[in-house]
Design a protein around this motif. Structure first.
Motif, PDB file in Angstrom:
ATOM      1  N   SER A  95       0.832  -1.197   0.000  1.00 11.26           N
ATOM      2  CA  SER A  95       0.000   0.000   0.000  1.00 11.26           C
ATOM      3  C   SER A  95       0.869   1.251   0.000  1.00 11.26           C
ATOM      4  O   SER A  95       1.773   1.395   0.838  1.00 11.26           O
ATOM      5  CB  SER A  95      -0.919  -0.012   1.221  1.00 11.26           C
ATOM      6  N   LEU A  96       0.593   2.174  -0.924  1.00  7.57           N
ATOM      7  CA  LEU A  96       1.364   3.413  -0.988  1.00  7.57           C
ATOM      8  C   LEU A  96       1.173   4.254   0.266  1.00  7.57           C
ATOM      9  O   LEU A  96       2.105   4.913   0.744  1.00  7.57           O
ATOM     10  CB  LEU A  96       0.960   4.211  -2.228  1.00  7.57           C
ATOM     11  N   THR A  97      -0.046   4.231   0.813  1.00  9.19           N
ATOM     12  CA  THR A  97      -0.310   5.002   2.034  1.00  9.19           C
ATOM     13  C   THR A  97       0.515   4.475   3.194  1.00  9.19           C
ATOM     14  O   THR A  97       1.148   5.243   3.936  1.00  9.19           O
ATOM     15  CB  THR A  97      -1.800   4.944   2.384  1.00  9.19           C
ATOM     16  N   PHE A  98       0.544   3.148   3.361  1.00  8.47           N
ATOM     17  CA  PHE A  98       1.319   2.555   4.451  1.00  8.47           C
ATOM     18  C   PHE A  98       2.811   2.759   4.223  1.00  8.47           C
ATOM     19  O   PHE A  98       3.557   2.993   5.180  1.00  8.47           O
ATOM     20  CB  PHE A  98       1.002   1.070   4.582  1.00  8.47           C
ATOM     21  N   ARG A  99       3.259   2.690   2.982  1.00 11.49           N
ATOM     22  CA  ARG A  99       4.667   2.917   2.682  1.00 11.49           C
ATOM     23  C   ARG A  99       5.083   4.339   3.043  1.00 11.49           C
ATOM     24  O   ARG A  99       6.189   4.573   3.540  1.00 11.49           O
ATOM     25  CB  ARG A  99       4.958   2.610   1.206  1.00 11.49           C
ATOM     26  N   ARG A 100       4.202   5.307   2.794  1.00  6.93           N
ATOM     27  CA  ARG A 100       4.513   6.693   3.193  1.00  6.93           C
ATOM     28  C   ARG A 100       4.590   6.820   4.704  1.00  6.93           C
ATOM     29  O   ARG A 100       5.433   7.550   5.238  1.00  6.93           O
ATOM     30  CB  ARG A 100       3.461   7.643   2.633  1.00  6.93           C
ATOM     31  N   LEU A 101       3.699   6.113   5.421  1.00  7.68           N
ATOM     32  CA  LEU A 101       3.738   6.147   6.884  1.00  7.68           C
ATOM     33  C   LEU A 101       5.043   5.565   7.421  1.00  7.68           C
ATOM     34  O   LEU A 101       5.517   5.978   8.486  1.00  7.68           O
ATOM     35  CB  LEU A 101       2.544   5.370   7.458  1.00  7.68           C
TER      36      LEU A 101
END
Length: 335
Positions: free
Chosen positions: A300-306
């Motif tokens: 997930s791109l969102t989780f990777r950013r986190l």
């Protein structure tokens, strides 16, 4: 078992063999100073006797009685007592807790390193081309042979790449930290569950294990005779391997061999899981399932950013759709 005297069992009744093994003292179950021997009675049936296994025991028993394994046992008992859960639920929760608290942060750290390495490749390629030209010019001036020029090119390229790794703090060896933590942890918890199942440390815990299962595996000290847990374990592990392999468009020969190796390991683990106590098979299945969930989460791109994982060219805006598409294309699920 009908008509059999104490200590006599039939080879055609594996559950009876496990019940008899659990009645033996702990020193007769393992591979330590004494072990379980088999002798034939006058009636033709097989009986169990204790035989000497030699001084010092084997390496397996030494590992099973090591301090990290005992710490894992104590942690499992403390978790079950604190949560008040049945043992099958405590094992599942323990696997999820270890995966989430230990391996997930390490997997995110590995993702950051791999992303940095991927982003370095264009710069490495540019520097390698420049270095090749400089070595060619220098070789012409000094009359180097092709072999000498190749030696100087490789030597200086290694130096340049090492300097880039230091600059961006992304040496590839650091990406193996997850493996060096996950495998020993998996082994220690597995052996801790084995010790609890055979009563190697506490007979009270063993009795709790014998009735602490659920559904078809009510006895956690006996193997799963239905093979549902082992086959499920094999399928989950194969799914992890295939998801990883399906996303690789260009693979090297080594990567192909590694994929085939992990496929073989996933299949071999099925009969292995069918021959160990259900507590171990349940832990392996739970750990693999949580690992699969974490692998998908890390797409997930969102989780990777986190997790502060840098964006790379290979990142997709629709990772889960791409996984399904790659699997269906590779294995011909679509016509």
């Amino acid at each position: 078992m009908r008509g059999a005297g104490p200590g006599v069992f039939s080879l055609h009744d594996p559950r009876a063999m496990w019940r008899l093994a659990r009645q033996l003292p702990p020193c007769a179950r393992g591979w330590g100073a004494r072990g379980a021997g088999v002798a034939r009675a006058p009636s033709g049936r097989l009986t169990v006797a204790t035989v000497s296994a030699g001084p010092g025991g084997g390496w397996y028993e030494w590992v099973a009685q090591s301090a990290p394994v005992h710490w894992a046992e104590e942690g499992l008992v403390a978790l079950q007592a604190a949560a008040g859960l049945p043992w099958w639920a405590a094992i599942v929760c323990g696997a999820a807790l270890l995966r989430s608290a230990v391996t997930l942060p390490l997997a995110a750290h590995q993702g950051r390193l791999l992303a940095k390495l991927e982003n370095l490749q264009p710069e490495i390629k540019t520097l390698a081309e420049r270095l090749r030209y400089e070595v060619f010019v220098r070789g012409k001036q000094l009359g180097w042979s092709e072999k000498v020029a190749r030696f100087h090119f490789k030597k200086n390229l290694r130096r340049i790449i090492t300097e880039l790794y230091i600059r961006d703090n992304c040496h590839p060896f650091k990406a193996t930290l997850l493996m060096w933590v996950q495998i020993p942890m998996w082994v220690c918890v597995s052996l801790a569950l084995r010790n609890c199942s055979v009563g190697a440390t506490d007979s009270e815990v063993q009795e709790q294990f014998s009735s602490g299962g659920a559904l078809w595996f009510t006895d956690l000290t006996a193997p799963d005779s239905t093979w549902i847990l082992p086959v499920s374990l094999g399928l989950v592990n194969l799914l992890i391997v295939e998801i990883f392999a399906a996303q690789k468009k260009e693979v090297s020969r080594f990567q192909k061999l590694a994929t085939h190796f992990f496929r073989a390991v996933s299949v071999v683990m099925i009969p292995v899981a069918a021959s160990v106590p259900s507590s171990m098979a349940l832990y392996w299945l739970s750990s693999s399932f949580v690992g699969l969930s974490h692998n998908l989460l890390l797409r997930s791109l969102t989780f990777r950013r986190l997790c502060y994982i840098p964006r790379t060219k290979s990142d997709s805006d629709t990772p889960y759709r791409d996984i399904v598409s790659a699997l269906t294309t590779k294995y011909g699920f679509k016509k």
